[in-house]
Write an enzyme that holds these catalytic residues in place. Structure first.
Site, mmCIF file in Angstrom:
data_model
loop_
_atom_site.group_PDB
_atom_site.id
_atom_site.type_symbol
_atom_site.label_atom_id
_atom_site.label_comp_id
_atom_site.label_asym_id
_atom_site.label_seq_id
_atom_site.Cartn_x
_atom_site.Cartn_y
_atom_site.Cartn_z
ATOM 1 C CE LYS A 192 32.231 20.217 46.717
ATOM 2 N NZ LYS A 192 31.199 21.177 46.375
HETATM 3 C C1 LIG Z 1 29.779 21.577 46.158
HETATM 4 C C2 LIG Z 1 28.971 21.360 44.941
HETATM 5 C C3 LIG Z 1 28.342 22.418 44.265
HETATM 6 C C4 LIG Z 1 28.262 23.799 44.832
HETATM 7 O O1 LIG Z 1 29.476 24.401 45.043
HETATM 8 P P1 LIG Z 1 29.515 25.829 45.782
HETATM 9 O O2 LIG Z 1 30.882 26.351 45.435
HETATM 10 O O3 LIG Z 1 29.334 25.569 47.238
HETATM 11 O O4 LIG Z 1 28.423 26.660 45.220
HETATM 12 C C5 LIG Z 1 27.711 22.156 43.072
HETATM 13 N N1 LIG Z 1 27.668 20.914 42.560
HETATM 14 C C6 LIG Z 1 28.225 19.864 43.185
HETATM 15 C C7 LIG Z 1 28.148 18.522 42.550
HETATM 16 C C8 LIG Z 1 28.873 20.050 44.408
HETATM 17 O O5 LIG Z 1 29.391 19.002 45.050
#
Ligand SMILES: *Cc1c(COP(=O)(O)O)cnc(C)c1O
Length: 391
Positions: A192
């Site tokens: 991210k």
């Molecule tokens: C990555 C992602 C999540 C989940 O994030 P985590 O920190 O891995 O739980 C939720 N929603 C979207 C749109 C994502 O891209």
């Protein structure tokens, strides 16, 4: 430069980690405080300051965005019999937490250009059972805040923003994370926009909601570990007030997050410059590029999502991905819409044919690598590969 940056195959995503993050982890490990403690508390404060929050804004560090979304729907009292509007164009987390609570996610189609939730379609799917809406700021482009607030207030819905892609980015002047929504959730997963390896943050302004989330974040214990060892009450004394979860962010991760937060704008600007480079260099090719946004803070550029058509490109998206891979470039698809996964397909049996935009766009969509630790040479390699494959 870390060794993994020099591998011949360019993966779709790599983290952007400097010696400062490495040092922060080492220092934390040496300090002896490994679980949630001073680094997590400082990370929360620094995030609130970054978002220009007033005294009301609380940031709650968690071990994933999924955990944060779960805490939010739990604190808001979503339960059996309730419906929650979720875009079909998202990761499974957004909808799965609604199922955790025994409620029903109602999948909503998306805008064909932005791939963000389509409020006109949401209007058709809202019912007396609908209690909340969970918009996703897809790829880092915020949903229209006015349309969201208007829709939510007309239907008296709670709003939980899945802002996993949307840090740092502004919408109508304010940072995503500092809005009038009931809760906003960031992800700090490895790929991210900023990372703690695994992690997330919930932003909330209502004091009662925040208190509930802090309690449920750690086993339903009414004070978290840090406070427990800081307050005057004996350290062994605590109370369990609910069957809570184990969603706290360890200090080793928070230490990385604090460094990443201090670099968040620099990393976004780097992604933006990569997006700009692609926008210019690929304009003449049979590949549809995402809309360019001149305003630097209007897009977090978490993903660079393109579309490929059989007619124009002379190949299906799947073939494009294969050819790019042969050129040594990793790509990805965001997202496989929820209704095309077996569980969600069965769960919302009638869904598939009623989500025409998501279904059609899925066939065309491919994301190019656009992470902040890419070198100029790697950006040029991607451009050259797209040119070779499409000409
Ligand atoms: C990555 C992602 C999540 C989940 O994030 P985590 O920190 O891995 O739980 C939720 N929603 C979207 C749109 C994502 O891209």
């Amino acid at each position: 430069m870390p060794e993994y940056q020099n591998e011949p195959f360019l993966p779709f995503a790599l983290p952007d980690i400097t010696e400062a993050e490495v040092e922060a982890v080492a220092e934390t490990v040496r300090s002896g405080w490994l679980t949630t403690g001073p680094n997590a508390a400082a990370f929360e404060k620094e995030m609130a300051a970054f978002l220009e929050g007033d005294d009301e804004l609380q940031c709650i560090a968690v071990n994933s965005a999924t955990a944060g979304l779960h805490l939010a729907v739990e604190a808001l009292g979503v339960g059996p019999g309730d419906e929650v509007l979720v875009p079909a164009w998202t990761f499974t987390s957004t909808a799965e937490v609604v199922r955790y609570m025994g409620a029903r996610p109602v999948l909503v189609d998306v805008d064909p250009v932005t791939l963000n939730i389509d409020f006109a379609d949401a209007e058709r799917r809202v019912s007396e059972k609908t209690v909340a809406i969970m918009p996703v700021h897809f790829a880092g482009l915020p949903v229209d805040g006015h349309a969201l607030a208007d829709f939510a207030s007309r239907h008296r819905l709670k709003v939980i923003e899945d802002a996993a892609h949307a840090f740092p980015v502004r919408s109508a002047g304010a940072y995503v994370g500092n809005s009038s929504s009931d809760a906003v959730v960031f992800s700090f997963y490895a790929t991210k926009t900023i990372t703690t390896g695994e992690g997330g943050m919930v932003m909330v302004k209502d004091a009662d909601l925040a208190a509930r989330m802090r309690t449920m974040r750690l086993h339903g214990i009414s004070r978290d570990v840090f406070n427990r060892y800081q307050s005057k009450t004996p350290s062994w004394r605590y109370e369990v007030v609910a069957p809570g979860f184990k969603y706290n962010l360890p200090d080793t991760a928070a230490a990385v997050g604090r460094v990443q937060l201090s670099r968040a704008v620099e990393m976004r600007d780097k992604r933006r410059s990569i997006a700009q480079r692609y926008t210019r260099a690929l304009a003449d090719l049979p590949i549809e590029l995402p809309q360019w946004h001149e305003e630097p803070e209007a897009h977090a550029w978490h993903l660079f999502v393109t579309r490929i058509d059989d007619d124009g490109a002379g190949m299906h998206r799947d073939q494009f991905i294969e050819r790019m891979s042969e050129q040594g470039i990793g790509t990805s698809v965001h997202f496989i819409p929820l209704h095309l996964h077996p569980y969600w397909n069965e769960y919302c049996a009638e869904g598939q044919e009623e989500l025409p935009v998501a279904t059609a766009q899925f066939e065309r969509t491919v994301s190019l690598p656009a992470f902040s630790s890419m070198t100029d040479e790697q950006v040029e390699r991607v451009i050259a590969a797209v040119r070779t494959v499409l000409s």
